[in-house]
Each structure stands twice: as C-alpha cells, then as structure tokens.
Design a protein around this motif. Sequence first.
Motif, PDB file in Angstrom:
ATOM      1  N   THR A 260      -4.525  -4.627  11.293  1.00  0.00           N
ATOM      2  CA  THR A 260      -3.576  -5.413  12.086  1.00  0.00           C
ATOM      3  C   THR A 260      -3.817  -6.845  11.311  1.00  0.00           C
ATOM      4  O   THR A 260      -2.759  -7.517  11.106  1.00  0.00           O
ATOM      5  N   ALA A 261      -5.062  -7.296  10.861  1.00  0.00           N
ATOM      6  CA  ALA A 261      -5.073  -8.390  10.370  1.00  0.00           C
ATOM      7  C   ALA A 261      -4.387  -8.612   8.954  1.00  0.00           C
ATOM      8  O   ALA A 261      -4.258  -9.796   8.447  1.00  0.00           O
ATOM      9  N   LYS A 262      -4.325  -7.442   8.247  1.00  0.00           N
ATOM     10  CA  LYS A 262      -3.610  -7.430   7.026  1.00  0.00           C
ATOM     11  C   LYS A 262      -2.110  -7.629   7.277  1.00  0.00           C
ATOM     12  O   LYS A 262      -1.397  -7.841   6.263  1.00  0.00           O
ATOM     13  N   GLY A 263      -1.686  -7.502   8.590  1.00  0.00           N
ATOM     14  CA  GLY A 263      -0.138  -7.815   8.566  1.00  0.00           C
ATOM     15  C   GLY A 263       0.314  -6.500   8.699  1.00  0.00           C
ATOM     16  O   GLY A 263       1.719  -6.496   8.586  1.00  0.00           O
ATOM     17  N   LEU A 264       0.061  -5.260   8.710  1.00  0.00           N
ATOM     18  CA  LEU A 264       0.872  -3.964   8.939  1.00  0.00           C
ATOM     19  C   LEU A 264       1.303  -3.859  10.381  1.00  0.00           C
ATOM     20  O   LEU A 264       0.995  -4.773  11.349  1.00  0.00           O
TER      21      LEU A 264
ATOM     22  N   GLU B 225      -2.514  -2.098  -0.027  1.00  0.00           N
ATOM     23  CA  GLU B 225      -1.520  -2.195   1.264  1.00  0.00           C
ATOM     24  C   GLU B 225      -0.991  -3.462   1.343  1.00  0.00           C
ATOM     25  O   GLU B 225       0.180  -3.308   1.711  1.00  0.00           O
ATOM     26  N   SER B 226      -1.756  -4.422   1.484  1.00  0.00           N
ATOM     27  CA  SER B 226      -1.235  -5.652   1.795  1.00  0.00           C
ATOM     28  C   SER B 226      -0.232  -6.181   0.716  1.00  0.00           C
ATOM     29  O   SER B 226       0.649  -6.967   1.060  1.00  0.00           O
TER      30      SER B 226
ATOM     31  N   MET C 228      -9.761  -7.637  -0.341  1.00  0.00           N
ATOM     32  CA  MET C 228      -8.577  -7.426   0.470  1.00  0.00           C
ATOM     33  C   MET C 228      -8.009  -8.824   1.167  1.00  0.00           C
ATOM     34  O   MET C 228      -6.953  -8.907   1.122  1.00  0.00           O
TER      35      MET C 228
ATOM     36  N   ILE D 104       3.031  -4.498   1.481  1.00  0.00           N
ATOM     37  CA  ILE D 104       4.089  -4.968   2.470  1.00  0.00           C
ATOM     38  C   ILE D 104       4.281  -6.566   2.301  1.00  0.00           C
ATOM     39  O   ILE D 104       5.477  -6.893   2.599  1.00  0.00           O
ATOM     40  N   HIS D 105       3.572  -7.384   1.890  1.00  0.00           N
ATOM     41  CA  HIS D 105       3.849  -8.831   1.573  1.00  0.00           C
ATOM     42  C   HIS D 105       4.410  -9.360   0.242  1.00  0.00           C
ATOM     43  O   HIS D 105       5.515 -10.141   0.455  1.00  0.00           O
TER      44      HIS D 105
ATOM     45  N   GLN E  61       3.164 -11.090  11.892  1.00  0.00           N
ATOM     46  CA  GLN E  61       3.047  -9.780  10.899  1.00  0.00           C
ATOM     47  C   GLN E  61       3.218 -10.357   9.486  1.00  0.00           C
ATOM     48  O   GLN E  61       2.484  -9.850   8.604  1.00  0.00           O
TER      49      GLN E  61
ATOM     50  N   HIS F 222      -3.473   4.549   9.148  1.00  0.00           N
ATOM     51  CA  HIS F 222      -4.902   4.205   9.681  1.00  0.00           C
ATOM     52  C   HIS F 222      -5.277   5.119  10.834  1.00  0.00           C
ATOM     53  O   HIS F 222      -6.368   5.390  10.809  1.00  0.00           O
TER      54      HIS F 222
ATOM     55  N   ARG G 205       0.067 -12.761   8.932  1.00  0.00           N
ATOM     56  CA  ARG G 205      -1.118 -12.095   8.814  1.00  0.00           C
ATOM     57  C   ARG G 205      -1.407 -11.460   7.396  1.00  0.00           C
ATOM     58  O   ARG G 205      -0.477 -10.832   7.085  1.00  0.00           O
ATOM     59  N   GLY G 206      -2.592 -11.783   6.964  1.00  0.00           N
ATOM     60  CA  GLY G 206      -2.858 -11.030   5.613  1.00  0.00           C
ATOM     61  C   GLY G 206      -2.083 -11.761   4.265  1.00  0.00           C
ATOM     62  O   GLY G 206      -2.523 -11.772   3.273  1.00  0.00           O
TER      63      GLY G 206
ATOM     64  N   GLN H 185      -6.422   0.607   0.153  1.00  0.00           N
ATOM     65  CA  GLN H 185      -6.693  -0.252   1.483  1.00  0.00           C
ATOM     66  C   GLN H 185      -6.278  -1.694   0.810  1.00  0.00           C
ATOM     67  O   GLN H 185      -5.740  -2.529   1.650  1.00  0.00           O
ATOM     68  N   ILE H 186      -6.623  -2.077  -0.506  1.00  0.00           N
ATOM     69  CA  ILE H 186      -6.319  -3.532  -1.012  1.00  0.00           C
ATOM     70  C   ILE H 186      -4.894  -3.391  -1.282  1.00  0.00           C
ATOM     71  O   ILE H 186      -4.557  -4.575  -0.941  1.00  0.00           O
TER      72      ILE H 186
END
Lengths: 316, 351
Positions: free
Chosen positions: A219-223, B118-119, B170, B122-123, B88, A232, B91-92, B115-116
């Motif tokens: 969530t904190a990653k902005g997904l 991923e953001s 991350m 998306i961003h 959203q 996940h 965040r990140g 996992q790294i």
Amino acid sequence: MKKYIIKRLLIFIPVLFMISIGAFLIVNLAPGNPVDMYVSPDMTVEQIEATKEALGLNDPLIVQYAKWVTNIMRGNLGFSFSSRIPVSTILSQRVGPTLLLMSISLVVAYALAIPLGILSAKKQNSIVDYIVTGLSFTGISLPSFFLGLGLIYVFAVQLKCLPTGGTKLLGVDGGFSDQLRHLILPVIVLASQFAANMIRYARSSMIEVYNENYIRTATAKGLKPMQILKNHGVRNALIPIITVIGADIPKIVGGAIVTEQIFQWPGIGSLMVSSINSRDYPVLMAITMISAVAVLIANILVDIMYAVVDPRIKFS
Amino acid sequence: MEESKILEVKDLAISFKTFEGEVNAVRGVTFDLHKGETLAIVGESGSGKSVSTKAINRILPKKNTFIKSGEIIFEDKDLLKISEKEMQGIRGKDIAMIFQDPMTSLNPTMKIGKQIAESIIIHQHENKGNAIKRAVELLDMVGIKNPEKGSNLYPHQFSGGMRQRVMIAMALACHPKIIIADEPTTALDVTIQAQILDLMNELKDKLNTSILFITHDLGVVAQMADRVAVMYAGKIIEIGTVDEIFYNPQHPYTWGLLASIPSADLEEHNLYNINGSPPNLLYVPKGDPFAPRNEYALEIDFEEEPEMFKVSDTHYAATWLLHPDAPKVTPPIEVVRRREKFLNLKMREVI
C-alpha cells in the motif's frame, strides 16, 4: 525434486500394505458374510458350505489375505462375490461417471468459492461478506441428502424440468444436452458442499494475508487495491487453499456416497454402498485401495504445489 | 526557512474507535518538515508518533480510524482531503516509507528485484526490463553485494540487515521527496543498526531527501536528526534543533528522557527514571497528561494543558515552567551538566 518424489513413491509400498491389512481385517470382522446373500430357503446346509468353500471363505483370515495380496500383485483384483464379474470390469464401468460428476463439481465449486472467499475477505464485515459467509454456513449445515431431496422435489417433481436421477434417459439417445441435464442437480449438491467449505478457508486465509506487514508495504508503495490483491495477496493466501484442494482430490475417484445414492448415479460411491450391503469383499477392498492410492498421490501433489507457490518451501 | 517547507502538519487529531471507547491517539499535532532535513519524532510506545506519521501516507486501518481534525499540506494539497486515487499516486512516489520490521515487511513469495521494480513500473511507467535494471542499481547503491544475483533472490534468503537495505532501496526507487522511516532500526542488532543509519545519512545527503524519522532511541536521534520533536500522550511537547533538545531541554519530560540515558561517566548517582506510566488515552486526563509523573508539576498542570511556549525561533516547549510567572526550578543534575557542556561548546565557538 525428482529424488523427493521417488522417495515418496517408495514410501507408498509399506503404507499401502498397512492400509490393506487394516481394511481387510475390518471388512472381514463386519457381521454377516457374502454367502448370506445367496442363501435361499431351498438351499441345503451342504450347499451353503460348498459355496463358502468355493469362495475360499473357510480358509483362515491370514490365508485369505495372502491369496488376495498375491492376486493384487499380479494385477488381479479378483471376482465380485455377488455378480461373479471381474472387479476390474465393474470398476471400469463405475469410475467414469464418478470422475465426471466429481471433477465437474469440484471445478464449479472452486471457480465460485475461491473468488467469493477472496472477495469476502477484501470486503470484510461488509454486506457482501455477510451474505457470502451466510451462504457458506448454510452450505456446510445442510446435509447433502436433504439438499438433494429438496432439489429433486422442487425441480423434478414440482417443476418437472430436470430428471430425478441417473446419467441419461433410458432407451433414447438424448445426446450431450441430456447428459448435462442429468448432471445439474447432483453437481449443485456436491458443489455447494465443496464450495461452502472452500469459501471459509479462502476467506480466512486471505484475511490473514491482508493483515500482514508486506500488504502495508505494498500500500505504501502506491499500488492500487487490485494490484495489491493480485501481486501480493493471492499467492500468499494459496497455501491453506491448496491444503483443502488436497483433501478434496481423492474424492474424484472415491465418489460421493450419499449424493450418488440419491441421484442413482452409477459411480464408485453407490458401488461402495451396494458392495457393503452384499458383503462383497473383493469389490470393497478394491475401492478402499483405490481411495488410499488417491489420497497418497494427492498428498504428493499438494507438496509439489506448496513448493511451486512458496519459495521458502524446499524439498530435501 | 518558510519557502523550503515541504510538509506541514497542522493540528492533527486522530482517534481509534474500540470496543472500550474512543482512544485519542493523536491530540493535536503540528509540525513542519523542511527540504533536505531529518526531523526525528521521539516518544514512548503509544505516544502517537507512529500513528501521526502513518496518517501522512494514509495507511492507517480505515475501519476504526477517525481523523478528527487537522490538515496535512504537501505541495499545496491537503493529503487528508484528496481522493484515494490521487493518494495512490503520491504514496511511494513522493512520500515513501521504511517500516520497523524488515523480516515481515517484504512479500515472501516475490523476488526482491520485482518488489523494488514494482513502484518504478507504476509511478515512472517504465517497462519491466528497465525497472528491474533500476532495481539492481538501487540494490547496489544500498550496499547489497552482487546486486544482480540479489535481485533474483527471495526475502528469506536475506538477513535482517540486508532486508532493511532492500526496504531502503524500495523507498528510494522513485526519488521520493519525503521518506518516513518508522523505527527502521528497532528490529536490528546494534552493529547492523549503525550500518543502516550510516547508509541513510549518506543517501540523504546524496539525494537531498527529507526524512521523518520515528524512533524511541535517543542515541539514534543524535546520530540522525537535524531537528527533534518529542511526543507524549498524543501531542508534541517539545520541538527544536537537535542541539536545543539535547543541551537545552525545557520540558520536564524531555529532561526525564535525557537524564535516563545511561552514560559511561555515570558514577556517584543512580540512573534517573521517570516514574509511572503514560496515561490511557481512552480517558485523557484533565490538565497536562504528564503532570502525575512530573516531579516539577505545578498546580496549574493539573487544571489546564499548557500551550507551546517559545524558547527560540526554532525551539518550542509545552510546559507551564516557561510561563513568566512560573517558579524557577533546577532540572535533574544530568540535564544541568548537559547545559553546561552546551555553554562551553558555544563559548569555544565564539573564541
């Protein structure tokens, strides 16, 4: 992995031996004996004894078991006491309908239950959640004979739109659609039971995952919520779901005793009931052994699936 | 300083609805975060430090959390008012987080690199290949040896310290303007802790990110922070630069915290301790919540909560002792020593 599977398969041998001994004892300890089924008022005691002798029922139990085992080793399942047909022939006739019924029921059940369970967890304590868990509890609480008879009453007796049982219309070739119509009610009964159970596991497992710290990280990653669920959530929630699947798989060959009886489905389940009634030891033993093998294979499959889903699980 | 404010938290009040009643976890918190600085928020467990920072990224459990008042201004937007979708996107990307427990904060069934990446995907709308490449670079930057191989491993193949490095990688993935680090070293042993803190300091200088550093470890604060906010019972009770808080503290609670740090020259006297325990925020007491534990408490402390008194342009404390009419008191010996040390330092600077 290959080594692990071979090791597991080798363990099968002693396990199956133990199961066969246990099953053989229990089957033979049950009151009554196969010959009772043949007895008619005009048979003499000598005739009854002669039949017993011919079936080998007068031998000591150990000798009977030894004979049975040597036959099994040669791939010979023996003859049915009641119909004198080879057990393998009977089984091959009965396995098809059971495979069809059970696999369709399981697929329908999982296709409904896993998404519903996950949805229910995602919307925990919402109306959707209450409806889904309510349905699940209803499914668990309703005995299959009650649900089956209720469905027959409504759809076959009152509405007359679906058949009461069997696999197809007798005497006419109804084709695929006819077979499908015969499948609907038993599949509903079985699928609702499997689904009810699976929903509970899928939901609780997903709720557990949602409380994990890595979901907070995601969530904190902005997904987006769907990405969190997909990337996940689901994979981590699969372990308990796989366990339930593993427990269900043996039923694909073992059949459903009650439901097959209600719908006169000519499968392994109803064969089991009739062979218990006629004390048909060879058939009973064959069904027991097939179920045992199915359970053991399902266990291996489950272990492999665990390792596929969770990288922390390694075979050693 | 005004124009370099990157985040403003104004009068934030948060409560949780529980079966017992409403827990007033945060009762009016106000602070600014400047560009490139590290602001440490210290306080005991339950003082509201974690809750107020989680509110910034809006990752508190939605069901029972109530934001009662306040604004969180980031780039002219109130983060408490924007849509979840807009959040959203922040965040990140703009505000990243590093969590306390690296052992459970990574997804056990996904490869580190992914996992790294991923953001980044998306961003920054990178394709997967480039994102993974970036992830490997990031792993290298946070000191993972053999980053190429590391990105293909799963979290359980990493130690706690390495996992926290991954968490940092991350967090840095999208060059965030703010990093919220929620007790990032609490779960690590001391040597690893020092390495992680060094790494964070180094990266902060390199990337000019602002860090909001939550901790209950004053030693860590001294090593990391430019400014310090001390929280007690859901409020900031003293805020100032790290020198002001460590060498010229004004609030008796801060005195207590500082005096209870064990030091090597602890000789004739025993270690200081603050008696009692923090109030239950289900029932917020009348007056200053710290009063019952405060050996310097005045009568008014039991009647009315003190407002923030200004000590200097950067230093404020909420204690009636700073009121012009308040009696002069002598703080614990340890604090007096610190003040002397501080004065000496200043005099040396003048010379």
